[in-house]
Design an enzyme around this catalytic site. Structure first.
Site: not given
Ligand code: AP5
Length: 222
Positions: A16, A129, A169
């Site tokens: 994402k 990552r 997660r």
């Molecule tokens: P990346 O692009 O970083 O993936 P992502 O989908 O953004 O993953 P996140 O782990 O950031 O998502 P998340 O939803 O768990 O975390 P968030 O910060 O929102 O890519 C991942 C890796 O893969 C990278 O190394 C990249 O280089 C690689 N990659 C990407 N595409 C690739 C490809 N095609 N091929 C190979 N490699 C690839 O949330 C974190 C925490 O915050 C949650 O757990 C929760 O506690 C809290 N939180 C956030 N939002 C809310 C909400 N709305 N409600 C309640 N709690 C929330």
């Protein structure tokens, strides 16, 4: 003109954040990542300890907390032409709360794009990552390694990117999307793409699904 009020949904490590940066650069709209906002609040010492612990353990923070952040952020001037919500909404109460926030501002969501990736790939993506803490650039130690100019000390490994927490997660994501995706499907807003393949291959699918043409975003850069 492409759709400009967007939501990106997907499990942890789906890509994402990686794809959000490309879409936002092309459309000239801000990326609103509730995860980034919560991590910034933690860094500033403004996130209550209880929520810091919930995040580190892979749980969600309360709906009211993230809704409050988004409610404020979407009224800022740079959101006028549109915005991309990354990782929000995650629950049905967040989705209905978002509808209220947008209605208050006289706008509606255009598209909710879900990026699907199988569980076994997600763990490797998240665990390897690393994020450049100065620029926010996302790297992967195997698939997209940082250039030599980025010092190791500048690379951050998120505390929730350890294997057991990533697995938790993913479970939380699966439980929540069981309701969230049908919610948007019924409203005709949902599009789904596969997030498997190289970053560039996924980007092509994202741009096609969002109907972003090859001209969009190019004129401004020329
Ligand atoms: P990346 O692009 O970083 O993936 P992502 O989908 O953004 O993953 P996140 O782990 O950031 O998502 P998340 O939803 O768990 O975390 P968030 O910060 O929102 O890519 C991942 C890796 O893969 C990278 O190394 C990249 O280089 C690689 N990659 C990407 N595409 C690739 C490809 N095609 N091929 C190979 N490699 C690839 O949330 C974190 C925490 O915050 C949650 O757990 C929760 O506690 C809290 N939180 C956030 N939002 C809310 C909400 N709305 N409600 C309640 N709690 C929330």
């Amino acid at each position: 003109m492409a759709n400009t009020r967007l939501v990106l949904v997907g499990p942890p490590g789906a890509g994402k954040g990686t794809q959000a940066k490309v879409i936002c650069a092309r459309l000239g709209i801000p990326q609103i990542s509730t995860g980034d906002m919560l991590r910034a609040a933690k860094k500033a010492g403004k996130l209550p300890e209880e929520l810091v612990k919930q995040m580190a353990a892979g749980g969600l923070v309360p709906d009211s907390v993230v809704l409050g952040l988004v409610d404020q952020r979407v009224t800022e001037a740079d959101c006028k032409p549109g915005f991309l919500l990354d990782g929000f909404p995650r629950t049905t109460p967040q989705a209905t709360g978002l509808d209220d926030v947008l209605a208050k501002n006289g706008v509606k969501l255009d598209v909710v794009l879900a990026i699907d990736v199988a569980k076994d790939l997600l763990v490797e993506r998240a665990v390897l990552r690393r994020t450049d803490k100065r620029t926010g650039q996302i790297y992967h130690l195997k698939y997209n390694p940082p250039p030599a100019s980025v010092a190791e000390a500048d690379l951050e490994h998120r505390p929730d990117d350890h294997e057991d927490v990533v697995a938790k997660r993913i479970d939380v994501y699966e439980a929540m999307t069981a309701e969230l995706l049908p919610f948007y499907e019924k409203r005709g807003k949902l599009k789904r793409i596969s997030g498997v393949g190289t970053v560039d291959e996924v980007t092509q699918r994202v741009l096609a699904a969002l109907e972003i043409t090859s001209q969009e975003g190019q004129a401004e850069r020329a």
